[in-house]
Design an enzyme around this catalytic site. Structure first.
Site, PDB file in Angstrom:
ATOM      1  N   ARG A 226     -16.546   7.239  25.607  1.00  0.00           N
ATOM      2  CA  ARG A 226     -16.824   8.674  25.462  1.00  0.00           C
ATOM      3  C   ARG A 226     -15.945   9.232  24.355  1.00  0.00           C
ATOM      4  O   ARG A 226     -14.739   8.994  24.318  1.00  0.00           O
ATOM      5  CB  ARG A 226     -16.513   9.385  26.792  1.00  0.00           C
TER       6      ARG A 226
ATOM      7  N   ARG B 289     -22.869  12.341  24.224  1.00  0.00           N
ATOM      8  CA  ARG B 289     -21.865  11.455  24.787  1.00  0.00           C
ATOM      9  C   ARG B 289     -22.495  10.271  25.498  1.00  0.00           C
ATOM     10  O   ARG B 289     -23.596  10.391  26.050  1.00  0.00           O
ATOM     11  CB  ARG B 289     -20.932  12.212  25.728  1.00  0.00           C
TER      12      ARG B 289
ATOM     13  N   ASP C  23     -20.615  11.264  30.783  1.00  0.00           N
ATOM     14  CA  ASP C  23     -19.844  12.441  31.178  1.00  0.00           C
ATOM     15  C   ASP C  23     -19.700  12.356  32.690  1.00  0.00           C
ATOM     16  O   ASP C  23     -20.694  12.195  33.402  1.00  0.00           O
ATOM     17  CB  ASP C  23     -20.615  13.702  30.776  1.00  0.00           C
TER      18      ASP C  23
ATOM     19  N   ASP D  58     -18.074  14.564  35.658  1.00  0.00           N
ATOM     20  CA  ASP D  58     -17.443  15.845  36.013  1.00  0.00           C
ATOM     21  C   ASP D  58     -17.235  15.937  37.523  1.00  0.00           C
ATOM     22  O   ASP D  58     -18.131  15.578  38.296  1.00  0.00           O
ATOM     23  CB  ASP D  58     -18.328  17.021  35.586  1.00  0.00           C
TER      24      ASP D  58
END
Length: 199
Positions: free
Chosen positions: A115, A124, A127, A129
Site C-alpha cells: 500500500r 491502493r 485498504d 480500516d
C-alpha cells in the site's frame, strides 16, 4: 547402574488444571468485537483481499469470525473514471488486541501488500480500516472510533449489514437505517466472487 529416575519436579500438568487455566485465560483476555472494512482497486483485487483476511487471521490475539459478500464500488472522493473500481468487503473479528495494536496490525497488512500513501483517496492495492471496536467512542486523531465517515459510506454499510443485520454505529444508530437512508447506488453485489474465512 541405578535406573534413571524421572525428575519429580517435571510432571505433566493434569488436564483439569489445563482446562481451568484456559477458562481463566479466556475470561481475563476479554476478547472484543471489531469491524474492519477492506477495499482494493489495484492489481488482483480479490486475491489481495483474501490475502489480507488470511494475514489478519494469522495475527495472535485475533480471530476472523465472519467475512461479508464482495461488492464492487466506484472510487470515493475522486473524479469518475480516474481510478479503477474497488472491491469492498467487511470482516468481523474477535480480538484481545487494544485498538492501537489492531491499527498497527492493519497498517502492517497494508504494507505487506505494498500500500502506498501518496494522496488522500488515492488508488491502493489494499485498504484496511477499523470501522468500530466494541462500543468504544474516541476522538483520538490517530484512530477515531467509530470511523468518522463510516455512516456516510454505503460500500461499508452494505457488506456490514450483510454479516451483522443488527449492527449499530455508536452515535449514529442502526446500520440498517443508515444504509436505507443512503441507498445502494454505485454499490454492486459481486455474487460471482467470494471470500473465505482463514483456515
Amino acid at each position: 547402574m541405578k535406573p534413571t529416575q524421572s525428575d519429580p519436579t517435571v510432571q505433566p500438568v493434569p488436564a483439569s488444571v489445563v482446562e481451568t487455566v484456559d477458562a481463566a485465560d479466556t475470561t481475563l483476555s476479554n476478547p472484543r468485537w471489531a469491524v474492519l472494512a477492506l477495499g482494493a482497486n489495484l492489481g488482483n483485487r480479490l486475491e489481495t483481499l483474501q490475502g489480507a483476511i488470511d494475514a489478519l487471521g494469522d495475527t495472535p490475539g485475533l480471530r476472523v469470525k465472519a467475512v461479508s459478500p464482495v461488492y464492487e464500488t466506484a472510487p470515493w472522493g475522486v473524479e469518475p473514471g480516474t481510478q479503477p473500481s474497488y472491491l469492498n468487503a467487511v470482516a468481523l473479528v474477535r480480538t484481545t488486541l487494544p485498538p492501537s495494536s489492531l491499527l498497527e496490525r492493519a497498517h502492517a497488512v497494508e504494507e505487506a501488500f505494498h500500500r502506498v500513501r501518496e494522496e488522500r483517496w488515492g488508488a491502493r492495492t489494499i485498504d484496511v480500516d477499523i470501522i468500530a471496536y466494541a462500543d468504544v467512542v474516541s476522538e483520538d486523531p490517530v484512530l477515531t472510533l467509530p470511523h468518522p465517515r463510516a455512516h456516510q459510506r454505503a460500500f461499508v454499510l452494505a457488506p456490514w449489514h450483510d454479516v451483522d443485520p443488527d449492527a449499530r454505529i455508536p452515535g449514529h444508530g442502526p446500520v440498517a437505517d443508515l444504509l436505507a437512508a443512503l441507498g445502494r447506488e454505485g454499490v454492486t453485489p459481486r455474487a460471482d466472487l467470494e471470500l473465505r474465512l482463514p483456515e
